[in-house]
Each structure stands twice: as structure tokens, then as C-alpha cells.
Scaffold this motif. Sequence first.
Motif, short mmCIF file in Angstrom:
data_model
loop_
_atom_site.label_atom_id
_atom_site.label_comp_id
_atom_site.label_asym_id
_atom_site.label_seq_id
_atom_site.Cartn_x
_atom_site.Cartn_y
_atom_site.Cartn_z
N TYR A 281 0.84 -1.21 0.00
CA TYR A 281 0.00 0.00 0.00
C TYR A 281 0.86 1.25 0.00
CZ TYR A 281 -2.88 3.76 1.88
OH TYR A 281 -3.50 4.96 2.07
N ASN A 282 1.90 1.27 0.82
CA ASN A 282 2.75 2.47 0.91
C ASN A 282 3.41 2.79 -0.44
OD1 ASN A 282 2.13 2.87 3.58
ND2 ASN A 282 4.04 2.04 4.38
N VAL A 283 3.76 1.75 -1.19
CA VAL A 283 4.35 1.98 -2.51
C VAL A 283 3.29 2.51 -3.48
CG1 VAL A 283 5.41 0.85 -4.51
CG2 VAL A 283 6.19 0.28 -2.21
N LEU A 284 2.13 1.85 -3.54
CA LEU A 284 1.07 2.27 -4.46
C LEU A 284 0.55 3.66 -4.12
CD1 LEU A 284 -0.97 -1.06 -4.76
CD2 LEU A 284 0.62 -0.08 -6.43
N ASN A 285 0.53 3.99 -2.84
CA ASN A 285 0.01 5.28 -2.42
C ASN A 285 0.96 6.43 -2.77
OD1 ASN A 285 -2.18 6.70 -1.15
ND2 ASN A 285 -0.88 7.02 0.65
N ASN A 286 2.16 6.09 -3.15
CA ASN A 286 3.14 7.11 -3.51
C ASN A 286 3.65 6.93 -4.94
OD1 ASN A 286 3.93 8.72 -0.82
ND2 ASN A 286 3.58 6.58 -0.27
N LYS A 287 2.81 6.38 -5.80
CA LYS A 287 3.23 6.11 -7.17
C LYS A 287 3.52 7.40 -7.92
CE LYS A 287 -1.44 5.75 -9.17
NZ LYS A 287 -2.36 4.86 -9.93
N GLU A 288 2.85 8.50 -7.56
CA GLU A 288 3.12 9.77 -8.23
C GLU A 288 4.55 10.23 -7.95
OE1 GLU A 288 1.23 11.11 -10.40
OE2 GLU A 288 -0.37 9.63 -10.09
#
Length: 316
Positions: A281-288
Motif C-alpha cells: 500500500y505504501n508503494v502504491l500510495n506514492n506512485k506519483e
Amino acid sequence: MGRLIKKHSEPRICYLLGMWGSAFAASLDDVFLKVVGSGLSFLESLGDVVKVIDDSKRFHFRDPMRLKTRLVIPGGPLLQIFQDFFKSRVTAGETFNFMQGLFLHRDYVKLNKFVAWKGTHLDAFPNQLTPMEENLYLVDGGFSINSAFPLVLQPERDVDVILSFNYSWEAPFEVLQLTQKYCKEREIPFPEIILNKEDVENPKECYMFIDAENARAPIVLHFPLVNDTFYKYKAPGKERESEEEIAFGDFAVEGKDSPYRTLNFTFEPHEFDRLVELNCYNVLNNKETIWEALNLALNRRKLKNDNNRSRRRLKE
């Protein structure tokens, strides 16, 4: 080529990780440092005394082929036994010494990969790199820097972006600060790690460090192990609704009763699953932020390639 004597089944990855890990290779001094927060400082006074008796100042130039002469005064057998008791690593792995018989003193101080100029560093004593020993006793490199930064930062790799995941129980930025110190001593390009008090006390999910003035320095994306918004969202933009979903995300990574503390070596299936989901989740939530870093890296790579082509034309 040899022949197969006995075929063994491939070990499970969790078994190999246990063998490669450093938990059982700690000395009493390491344990004291981890539990109390400071090492056994009195051991330093019991060690060998090193005095510089020749600093080459009487020469008109500094000879790059020679180190300063140092006089080592042993502390005595009794003090050595006492020091070994606290600093020995009983479970250190034994392997063949690939450096046996090498002459490590020639051109030694000219290599910036060694910190020979720093008198208190082990690199300043090439004879202690055991060229005469048959075996080496190795432990996890995490005792120095608990990440593989030194391996990927070699100039030959020419790395553009590094994704760093922190799984330390405490000090979420320590590995970056140690790497910055390591690179500074060896003149390796690396971005400056600038943090404020809020970052240290309440880390965010992702940080981007970049050296805007040096395109040779990699862009570093650092992910501290935190449950910042995961407890509220099951996926980026999707809030938790059912009681089961809320309970799954409602946990503290750190804490007295946390199952993820350093000295806990086993996990229940649900503890393992939600830790994996948290990191995902932490990776996907910071994809930008990741896209931004990759875009910057592509532009910097283009700039580096253009500069390299210009240098080649000038040489021709």
C-alpha cells in the motif's frame, strides 16, 4: 568439472534468510548497544594502544606508496581474553580467504575505496586485512550499513534511481545517514540527507532525496516502515468499511507489544500478511512520487549521455 556425489533439495528462502541474517552473529557488545543504546565504552581503553611515530612530515612530499608508521602496543593476554569475551562473534561464518598471499600495501592509499587516510579506521591498517590467514570469519554487512547501498553505488553500475525500504525497528533514516557518510569518505556521489524534527519523530510514507547540482548522484526514494494512512484505507483512495477491514489495518508497527520488534523471529500468518499489505500500500500510495523520480532520472540520464558524447568529440 567434477561430478555429483549427492543431490540435496533446494533450501527454503526463509531458511537461507536465517542463515544470511545477523541476529545470531551478534557479540555481547552489540547486544548491549541494541538494548541499552550505547556500547561497552570501557572496552576501548582495554584494547591495543596505537601511536603514530612517523607522519611523513619530514619529507618534502607525501609519498602515495606508503602509509604512516604506527606503533602498536598490545594490551596483554589477560586484557585480550577479556575483550574477546565481549566482542567475539561465536556464530560468525567461516569461509576461504580469497585474499591470502596478496600484497595489500602497494598503491593502497591511492584508492578512494579505502579510507586509509583516517587513522582510526580499519582501512588504515592493511596488514589487519588478514592476507596471511587461511580463513575469513564473516558476519552480516548490516552491522555496518543495514542495506545494500555500498554494492549498488559502485561507479560501474551508474545507478539512476534507488528505492530504499527501511525495516529497522528504530531510526528509520539511519541507513541513509550512514550511507551518506560512507560516500563522503570515498568521494562517491550521493544526495544530502536533510531532515527536520517532524520527519524523525513522525516519518511519512515516502521521501525523495536528490542532488540537483550533481546528475551523477542517484535519486533516492526512501520508504520508512510506518502505518500512516494504511489503517484508514485498504487501497489508495478506498476507505475501510467493514469491522474486519478496519481491524486488519489497525495496528502499530512500533510499540512495546508489537510482533514486529527486532528480537521476535516468528510471525503469525495474519501478522505477516498485513505487514506485506502495508508495504504494498505504501508503494502504491506514492506512485506519483515514483513517477516523478523516474521522469527526473530519464532527463538526467539524457543530460549525462549528451555530456559524454561532447567529451568524446573533444577528444577526437
